[in-house]
Design an enzyme around this catalytic site. Structure first.
Site, PDB file in Angstrom:
ATOM      1  CG  ASP A  11      -0.039   0.068   2.165  1.00 29.89           C
ATOM      2  OD1 ASP A  11       1.102  -0.108   2.794  1.00 29.89           O
ATOM      3  OD2 ASP A  11      -1.287  -0.179   3.475  1.00 29.89           O
ATOM      4  CB  SER A  12       4.562   1.455  -0.097  1.00 31.47           C
ATOM      5  OG  SER A  12       4.521   0.777  -1.180  1.00 31.47           O
ATOM      6  CD  GLU A  19       8.211  -0.207   7.744  1.00 25.98           C
ATOM      7  OE1 GLU A  19       7.189  -1.111   7.075  1.00 25.98           O
ATOM      8  OE2 GLU A  19       7.789   0.929   6.972  1.00 25.98           O
ATOM      9  CG  ASP A  73       0.146  -3.692   2.335  1.00 25.99           C
ATOM     10  OD1 ASP A  73       0.503  -4.862   3.069  1.00 25.99           O
ATOM     11  OD2 ASP A  73       1.263  -3.086   2.094  1.00 25.99           O
ATOM     12  CD  GLU A 117       0.840  -1.694   8.009  1.00 29.00           C
ATOM     13  OE1 GLU A 117       0.772  -1.265   8.913  1.00 29.00           O
ATOM     14  OE2 GLU A 117       1.197  -1.152   6.223  1.00 29.00           O
TER      15      GLU A 117
HETATM   16  O1  KIV Z   1       4.145  -1.069   2.061  1.00 34.64           O
HETATM   17  C1  KIV Z   1       4.738  -1.521   1.723  1.00 34.64           C
HETATM   18  O2  KIV Z   1       5.386  -1.573   0.654  1.00 34.64           O
HETATM   19  C2  KIV Z   1       5.549  -2.091   2.707  1.00 34.64           C
HETATM   20  C3  KIV Z   1       7.387  -2.465   2.375  1.00 34.64           C
HETATM   21  C4  KIV Z   1       7.222  -0.842   3.225  1.00 34.64           C
HETATM   22  C5  KIV Z   1       7.154  -3.341   3.787  1.00 34.64           C
HETATM   23  O3  KIV Z   1       4.354  -2.548   4.023  1.00 34.64           O
END
Ligand code: KIV
Length: 268
Positions: A47-48, A185, A86, A118
């Protein structure tokens, strides 16, 4: 089926350190596969994408439909790494049934091979249900960006002994609930190491030191494409950002000076 499976990834623990990476589009996915089938056991459609693809300052606004869209872009071309998508903020917190439905959408509509969630203890129920339903789940503890409001920003977590001990016990619970891997993280290197030793599934670190079984980096960050983003843990392996800017300037100059297109680049 892709080449990498949860079983193969679990078997890497203690045998071989491994790199994983985020990916949100087909062009980048093609480049990842071109590195070779052994190179990346996991690709994460994180979700980044809210930051890297949408220009937001957090992941909070990312929707399940947006993650499905990007997962589809990646899954259409990627052959080797397992694709983990995610579950974004709001897709599983309200109730478990909705969370399970959304996880299944990531697989059915997005083409994901598994999901990442998460959180620690509060996620155990949904993780158990997903694992029972045959969905591979990767956990995520430490600095969990979906909790940035509660954490007061993106800060290293687990620096005090009590919080570190809580993360270790949550890691064990996540393993017992059936996670095949765990992302850690933004934690001190000593805690990254303690987590890695405490459980028998692979721990994939980002800003968690060198002792974890694997590492993950965001595509744009490790290629110097996230201009101005320079956290301590990040290594820019090739500064494609600077190279891209140079190429763009060269293109502008060539057009302005009339040297592009040349005769060879024109149809007769
Ligand atoms: O959303 C993401 O890219 C992540 C990674 C940084 C682990 O959760």
């Amino acid at each position: 089926m892709r080449y990498w499976t949860p079983g193969k990834i679990r078997a890497l623990k203690g045998q071989k350190k491994f790199a994983t990476i985020t990916c949100y589009d087909a062009t980048s996915a093609m480049l990842i596969d071109a590195v070779g089938q052994e190179a990346f056991p996991i690709v994460l459609v994180g979700d980044s994408l809210g930051m890297t693809m949408q220009g937001r300052d957090s992941t909070l606004a990312v929707t399940i439909d947006e993650v499905i869209y990007h997962t589809r872009c990646v899954s259409r071309v990627l052959k080797y790494p397992m694709i983990i998508a995610d579950l974004p903020f709001g897709a599983y917190q309200a109730d478990n049934t909705e969370g399970v439905r959304n996880a299944i959408r990531l697989i059915k509509e997005g083409g994901a091979d598994g999901v990442k969630i998460e959180g620690g203890e509060r996620c155990l129920n949904i993780i158990r249900t997903l694992v029972e339903a045959g969905v591979p789940v990767c956990g995520h503890i430490g600095l969990t960006p979906q909790s940035c409001l509660a954490m007061g920003g993106f800060k290293v977590q687990g620096r005090d002994e009590m919080q570190a001990a809580r993360f270790i016990s949550e890691a064990k619970l996540l393993e017992a609930a059936g996670c095949f891997a765990l992302v850690a993280e933004g934690v001190p290197a000593s805690l990254g190491e303690a987590l890695t030793k405490a459980i028998s599934i692979p721990v994939i670190g980002i800003g968690a030191g060198a002792a974890t079984d694997g590492q993950i980096l965001v595509w744009q960050d490790m290629l110097g494409l996230s201009l101005g983003f320079k956290p301590k843990f990040l290594r820019v392996f090739k500064d494609i950002g600077t190279q891209t800017q140079a190429a763009l300037k060269e293109y502008v100059t060539a057009v302005e000076e009339g040297t592009f297109p040349s005769e060879n680049e024109s149809y007769t």
